[in-house]
Design a protein around this motif. Structure first.
Motif, PDB file in Angstrom:
ATOM      1  N   UNK A  83       6.325  21.707   2.364  1.00  0.00           N
ATOM      2  CA  UNK A  83       5.230  21.442   1.420  1.00  0.00           C
ATOM      3  C   UNK A  83       3.870  21.682   2.078  1.00  0.00           C
ATOM      4  N   UNK A  84       3.751  21.332   3.357  1.00  0.00           N
ATOM      5  CA  UNK A  84       2.510  21.590   4.077  1.00  0.00           C
ATOM      6  C   UNK A  84       2.344  23.070   4.396  1.00  0.00           C
ATOM      7  N   UNK A  85       3.470  23.784   4.519  1.00  0.00           N
ATOM      8  CA  UNK A  85       3.424  25.178   4.947  1.00  0.00           C
ATOM      9  C   UNK A  85       3.050  26.145   3.831  1.00  0.00           C
ATOM     10  N   UNK A  86       3.503  25.863   2.615  1.00  0.00           N
ATOM     11  CA  UNK A  86       3.317  26.805   1.501  1.00  0.00           C
ATOM     12  C   UNK A  86       1.872  26.776   1.013  1.00  0.00           C
ATOM     13  N   UNK A  87       1.280  27.945   0.898  1.00  0.00           N
ATOM     14  CA  UNK A  87      -0.113  28.083   0.456  1.00  0.00           C
ATOM     15  C   UNK A  87      -0.145  28.318  -1.057  1.00  0.00           C
ATOM     16  N   UNK A  88      -0.235  27.240  -1.821  1.00  0.00           N
ATOM     17  CA  UNK A  88      -0.214  27.326  -3.284  1.00  0.00           C
ATOM     18  C   UNK A  88      -1.424  28.093  -3.814  1.00  0.00           C
ATOM     19  N   UNK A  89      -2.580  27.866  -3.190  1.00  0.00           N
ATOM     20  CA  UNK A  89      -3.796  28.531  -3.662  1.00  0.00           C
ATOM     21  C   UNK A  89      -3.694  30.042  -3.489  1.00  0.00           C
ATOM     22  N   UNK A  90      -3.073  30.477  -2.389  1.00  0.00           N
ATOM     23  CA  UNK A  90      -2.887  31.908  -2.169  1.00  0.00           C
ATOM     24  C   UNK A  90      -1.984  32.499  -3.244  1.00  0.00           C
ATOM     25  N   UNK A  91      -0.896  31.793  -3.552  1.00  0.00           N
ATOM     26  CA  UNK A  91       0.028  32.256  -4.587  1.00  0.00           C
ATOM     27  C   UNK A  91      -0.695  32.388  -5.928  1.00  0.00           C
ATOM     28  N   UNK A  92      -1.449  31.368  -6.270  1.00  0.00           N
ATOM     29  CA  UNK A  92      -2.178  31.355  -7.532  1.00  0.00           C
ATOM     30  C   UNK A  92      -3.193  32.490  -7.588  1.00  0.00           C
ATOM     31  N   UNK A  93      -3.917  32.679  -6.506  1.00  0.00           N
ATOM     32  CA  UNK A  93      -4.980  33.679  -6.490  1.00  0.00           C
ATOM     33  C   UNK A  93      -4.424  35.099  -6.555  1.00  0.00           C
ATOM     34  N   UNK A  94      -3.419  35.393  -5.745  1.00  0.00           N
ATOM     35  CA  UNK A  94      -2.882  36.747  -5.700  1.00  0.00           C
ATOM     36  C   UNK A  94      -2.173  37.135  -6.991  1.00  0.00           C
ATOM     37  N   UNK A  95      -1.452  36.190  -7.588  1.00  0.00           N
ATOM     38  CA  UNK A  95      -0.634  36.525  -8.757  1.00  0.00           C
ATOM     39  C   UNK A  95      -1.348  36.317 -10.084  1.00  0.00           C
ATOM     40  N   UNK A  96      -2.246  35.331 -10.146  1.00  0.00           N
ATOM     41  CA  UNK A  96      -2.857  34.992 -11.428  1.00  0.00           C
ATOM     42  C   UNK A  96      -4.373  34.933 -11.390  1.00  0.00           C
TER      43      UNK A  96
END
Length: 526
Positions: free
Chosen positions: A310-323
């Motif tokens: 949970x600490x490792x995954x960059x949610x903001x990066x996923x959101x920004x790149x895909x959406x």
């Protein structure tokens, strides 16, 4: 890191798009850009609500692209969200959801619930008929509820169904053996004619705005307007073809060629290629997208390993790149559109912290990392993109993740049904009952495909489900969500943005908080 991820995502050749496992789909969007398209001919990323000011024109045909085949024409057996989105137009329950998430009368004209939540009484709508012209009777309603309950099994919400009574020709009484103020959402189940029992799989007959015409597996599902529909002046369209287009590149080409009129679940980059002739409507998918962890897989049995991920995954990066940053990042197994029940405090439990992740892994005995496989269904482009980003995130702490992309039907069988996997990236849904979201983590629930088990969660969830006091129920569900977050039951990522391409000749398209593409409200503009 971000430059490397940009190159990785740009190198992904063919991504297919469709609904994920199952959902509530749709919050209202805001006006913003979906990829920098400044064409005057395309209104980009507008709310569906802004497209209803034009004058509707009756008639016409529409082709809607869908990326996933229907798994069943029997509404009591369908399992895929993509199937529910389509059959929403053919079938109705005693009640049905509206775009705001409220349950409104449908086959029933009104209903009452007893104070203790044990008795639900419905009055059948006057003059309502099935698509074959036969009247809907209380016997059909009783049959439909009992058949659905039997198919769902003893582990479902219908385990508390005690009896269905029909005291007269217009009244149906549903009795439960324990109080459940959320059970009304279960009564959106399709009402079907008992006389058609032998043909449910080949000739679906319901009470909805459209009636079945044909189904060609792998190709199309066709419906036409039912002129006996109970709601006046509805639907507008004469005919709708749901065309199965499994490849996203093909779908974009067909949109540009004018052979598709509507296509949903686009990424921001895909939407930006539609430079003319379309409105890009922006809503929420209303699914919980996450990297779901099989808690029986040895490393994931340790809460510290799950927390490290949970600490490792960059949610903001996923959101920004895909959406383009349009999704709502989440921290638990609940969608933000459930505003009353949603615990927004869970969003702050984990922020990306690589050093904290490494520390937790070391404490758990995995200081040198470990290997695991992420199984990803090939039916939704953002899942594959999310997997690519997570693989890069995890490399920073010595974890090697391998992506295994499979057909959705294979995923459903091996991951969801057999639970034969280590981790998976998918999006799951629920109904308008908050329990439908939480129950997927209850230790003995048949849909608990992550094998998650937590006695504290089970206790809090059970008390929330049993409560008939709304304030108490709300607080208990929020407590249950925090348990899932702090215990890192899985890596919860986002409620993805839903970008829908709709021909600029059409109006009326709306988002729903469940899996539904309601073609009854879509029309050609005068």
């Amino acid at each position: 890191m971000k430059k490397r991820m940009k190159k990785i995502l740009l190198s992904m050749m063919t991504l297919t798009v469709t609904a994920a496992l199952c959902a509530c789909g749709g919050g209202k969007g805001s006006e913003s850009s979906a990829g920098g398209n400044d064409s005057e001919e395309t209104k980009t990323a507008v709310s569906a609500e802004t497209e209803t000011s034009s004058t509707p024109q009756a008639g016409g045909e529409v082709t809607v692209g869908i990326a996933q085949d229907l798994d069943s024409l029997d509404p009591h057996k369908m399992a895929y969200a993509g199937t529910r989105e389509v059959l929403f137009n053919v079938f109705e329950g005693l009640v049905k959801p509206d775009p705001n998430g409220d349950l409104i009368p449908a086959v029933a004209s009104d209903y009452q619930m007893s104070e203790d939540g044990k008795v639900y009484t419905f009055t059948l709508r006057d003059g309502i008929t099935f698509h074959d012209g036969t009247p809907v009777t209380v016997e059909d309603v009783k049959y439909s509820i009992e058949r659905y309950a039997e198919l769902q099994g003893a582990d479902s919400a219908f385990s508390i169904l005690e009896s269905v009574e029909t005291p007269d020709g217009s009244t149906v009484v549903v009795n439960l053996n324990e109080g459940n103020t959320e059970f009304l959402a279960s009564l959106t189940l399709a009402i079907v004619p008992q006389s058609n029992e032998a043909n449910f799989d080949t000739n679906p007959i319901g009470t909805g705005p459209f009636k079945f015409v044909s189904f060609t597996p792998g190709q199309s599902f066709v419906v036409e307007a039912y002129d006996g529909y109970w709601k006046e002046d509805c639907p507008y369209l004469d005919k709708v073809t749901f065309q199965i287009v499994a490849d996203a590149d093909t779908a974009i080409t067909q949109l540009q060629a004018g052979t598709l009129d509507i296509y949903q679940y686009l990424t921001a980059d895909q939407a930006s290629t539609l430079t003319s002739g379309f409105n890009i409507l922006e809503g929420s998918v209303n699914y919980v997208q996450g990297m779901f962890l099989n808690n029986d897989f040895e490393p994931f049995q340790d809460v510290r390993v799950r927390q490290a991920l949970c600490y490792a995954v960059d949610k903001d990066m996923i959101n920004e790149f895909l959406f383009g940053g349009k999704s709502h990042t989440i921290g638990t197994h609940m969608i933000p559109s459930f505003k009353k029940y949603y615990n927004e405090e869970t969003e702050g439990v984990y922020t990306r912290d690589v050093e904290k992740a490494k520390e937790l892994l070391s404490e758990a005995g995995y200081g040198d990392g470990f290997e695991f496989t992420i199984t990803v269904p090939n039916n939704y482009a953002p899942h594959e993109g999310t997997a690519q980003i997570i693989v890069e995130n995890l490399k920073e702490m010595g974890i090697t993740a391998t992506i295994n992309t499979v057909e959705f039907s294979t995923w459903y069988d091996e991951v969801y049904t057999q639970r034969n996997y280590e981790a998976t990236i998918v999006a799951v849904d629920g109904t308008l009952a908050p329990s439908s979201w939480m129950t997927k983590n209850y230790s003995t629930d048949p849909n608990n495909f992550t094998n998650y088990s937590n006695e504290e969660f089970d206790d809090v969830y059970s008390r929330a489900l049993a409560s008939t006091d709304d304030a108490e129920k709300t607080e208990l569900y929020k407590e249950a969500q925090m348990i899932l977050a702090e215990d890192a039951a899985s890596v919860y990522i986002q409620d993805p943005a839903n970008l829908v391409a709709v021909s600029d000749k059409l109006g009326g398209y709306v988002f729903y908080p469940i899996s539904a593409q309601d073609m009854s409200v879509v029309y050609y503009e005068q």
